[in-house]
Design an enzyme around this catalytic site. Sequence first.
Site, mmCIF file in Angstrom:
data_model
loop_
_atom_site.group_PDB
_atom_site.id
_atom_site.type_symbol
_atom_site.label_atom_id
_atom_site.label_comp_id
_atom_site.label_asym_id
_atom_site.label_seq_id
_atom_site.Cartn_x
_atom_site.Cartn_y
_atom_site.Cartn_z
ATOM 1 N N ARG A 1 20.771 -1.371 -3.499
ATOM 2 C CA ARG A 1 21.305 -2.440 -2.647
ATOM 3 C C ARG A 1 20.466 -3.712 -2.792
ATOM 4 N NH1 ARG A 1 23.014 -0.858 3.307
ATOM 5 N NH2 ARG A 1 23.528 -3.039 3.086
ATOM 6 N N CYS B 1 23.020 0.800 12.365
ATOM 7 C CA CYS B 1 22.649 1.317 11.049
ATOM 8 C C CYS B 1 21.363 2.111 11.207
ATOM 9 C CB CYS B 1 22.513 0.203 10.031
ATOM 10 S SG CYS B 1 21.055 -0.782 10.240
ATOM 11 N N ASP C 1 10.378 -6.131 6.588
ATOM 12 C CA ASP C 1 10.885 -5.612 5.314
ATOM 13 C C ASP C 1 9.769 -5.194 4.351
ATOM 14 O OD1 ASP C 1 13.404 -6.029 6.270
ATOM 15 O OD2 ASP C 1 13.824 -7.806 5.068
ATOM 16 N N LYS D 1 17.729 -11.374 -2.259
ATOM 17 C CA LYS D 1 18.967 -10.762 -1.739
ATOM 18 C C LYS D 1 19.381 -11.389 -0.424
ATOM 19 C CE LYS D 1 18.739 -7.029 0.876
ATOM 20 N NZ LYS D 1 19.382 -6.623 2.130
ATOM 21 N N ASN D 2 18.435 -11.479 0.503
ATOM 22 C CA ASN D 2 18.813 -11.901 1.855
ATOM 23 C C ASN D 2 19.137 -13.387 1.946
ATOM 24 O OD1 ASN D 2 18.776 -9.350 2.781
ATOM 25 N ND2 ASN D 2 16.756 -9.461 3.760
ATOM 26 N N ARG E 1 21.121 -2.780 16.178
ATOM 27 C CA ARG E 1 21.443 -4.083 15.592
ATOM 28 C C ARG E 1 22.728 -4.701 16.157
ATOM 29 N NH1 ARG E 1 20.359 -3.841 9.256
ATOM 30 N NH2 ARG E 1 19.917 -6.044 9.520
#
Length: 423
Positions: free
Chosen positions: A402, A120, A310, A22-23, A125
Site C-alpha cells: 500500500r 480500521c 507513522d 504516499k500521503n 478513526r
Amino acid sequence: MDKIVIEGGTPLSGQISISGAKNSALKLMVACLLTDEVLTLTNMPNLRDTRFLGHLLENFGVEVKDGDKKHNGHLSLHAKTLSSTTAPYDLVRKMRASFNVLGPILARAHKAKVSLPGGCAIGARPVDLHLNALKAMGAEIELSEGYVIATAKGGLKGAEITFPFISVGATEHAMLAAVLAKGETVLNNAAREPEIVDLAKCLNAMGAKISGAGRSEITIEGVEKLGGTTYAVVPDRIEAGTYALAAATVGGAVRLVNVRSDHLGSLWPLIAQAGAKVTMDENSVLVERHGTPIHPVDVETQAYPGFPTDLQAQFMAMVCLADGVSIIRENIFENRFMHCPELSRMGANITVTGREAIIRGVPKLKGAQVMATDLRASASLIAAGLAAEGITEVGRVYHLDRGFEQIEVKLGNCGARIKRVSE
Ligand code: EPZ
C-alpha cells in the site's frame, strides 16, 4: 498471497532513493476533481493505494493516464466533467483517504454522496471533524445507510473553523473544499505536516489562494475556478525515516537521496541518541552504525513537527535491540501497537499498557514467521527480520504494498538478503 522472506544478520550498505510521499500523492490526486483541466503529478510513487485511488477517480469520470505503459512517475488526471458524484462503500472502505473526495465533489458539483469509511486496524478513526468543517461552510449533511449525503445549494461559503484537536485529514479536506467556496475560510489549530504544505502549494499552482499552510492558522480565499498544472510530489518523509531507522537497527551505512531531511527534524536527534551517526548534506542523509551498541530512547508520537506516529513501529524495532529500557507512547491512534506481539515472536521483550509500551532491550532477535498488521507495522517487522538471526517470513505483505515502493528491491540493493515469494 505474497510473503517477504528475509535472511537476517547482514549489515546494510548502499544508497536508497526516496519516492514521492504516499500521503501527499493521495490528496494531490483528489485535487484533480476541482478543475476541468489536466492535473499532472510527477515524482508519483507507484503504490497499491495510489493505483486504487486512480480507480476510484475513474468512477467519477476522471481520465487517469500513467505517462506510458511502464510506470514512469508521471500521472495525468483529467476530470473534464464529473460523471458521478457518488463514492460507493466498496471503493471507500478499502482506503480511508478516499473519503477526502467528498469536499472537492461537493465544492464543484454542489452535491456528493460518499460512503462513511468505517474504522480500521489502528483505531476507530471517525470523520466528525471533516463533516463539521463542511457544515461550517454551509453544507447540509445527512447520514443515511452508511453514506454521507451532502448538498450545498449555491455552493460552499467561507467560514472560520477551529479544530478541537489536530487532524491531518480534516485540515486537508477543509482546504480542498474551501478553495472553491465563496469568501474567506480560516482554519485554526490546523495540522502543519509537510503534506499539508504540499497540497497547498499544488492548489495554489492551480490558481487557489491559500496562505499559512505549515502554520496553525491557514487562510483560504475562495476563487471561482481552478486550472490545471504540473506538480512534483514531495519526497516521502516516512519512507526516508523507515530506511534511516532500518540502517540504525541492522547496522551498516545507508545514504538516502531525494530526501527532505528538514521534514524529519524530530527523528535525527533520536537516532543519534540511539547510537547511530547521522550526516547530512544538501541532498542526502547518511545513517551509519558500525558495531556500536544501540542505546535505549524514549519517544512519544505527536502531530508534526513532533515525532510521527507513522514511524513509531519502526522505531520500536530499533530499541528492541537496545542495551536498556525504552518507553514509547502512542498519542495519535488508540490501537497502534499490533506489531508488539509480532516483534515478541522474534524474541523482543515488550509490555504494552494502554498507550504505552515498555521495551526491555534484548541482545538479539531471532527469525520467525510473523504477520504484517498494517502498513508501518510491516516495515518494522522487515527491519527486525534484517537484524535478526536466521530466517524471518513476513506474511500479509499487501499492507506493505500500500505504501512502500519496491521495498525489497531498495533494501536488496543495500545488500539485504530479502526476497518476495508468491504462495
Ligand atoms: C493521516 O491520517 C495519515 N493518512 C496517516 O498515515 C497518519 O498516521 C495520520 O495522518 C497522522 O499523521 C493519510 O494521510 C492518508 P488524523 P488521518 O486525522 O488524516 C482522530 C499511514 O500509515 N480523528 O490526523 O486519518 C483520528 O481517529 C497512515 O500512512 C477524529 O477523531 O489522521 C486520530 O486519532 C496511517 N475525528 C487523530 O484524530 C476526525 O474527524 C488524528 O488523525 C478526524 C480524526
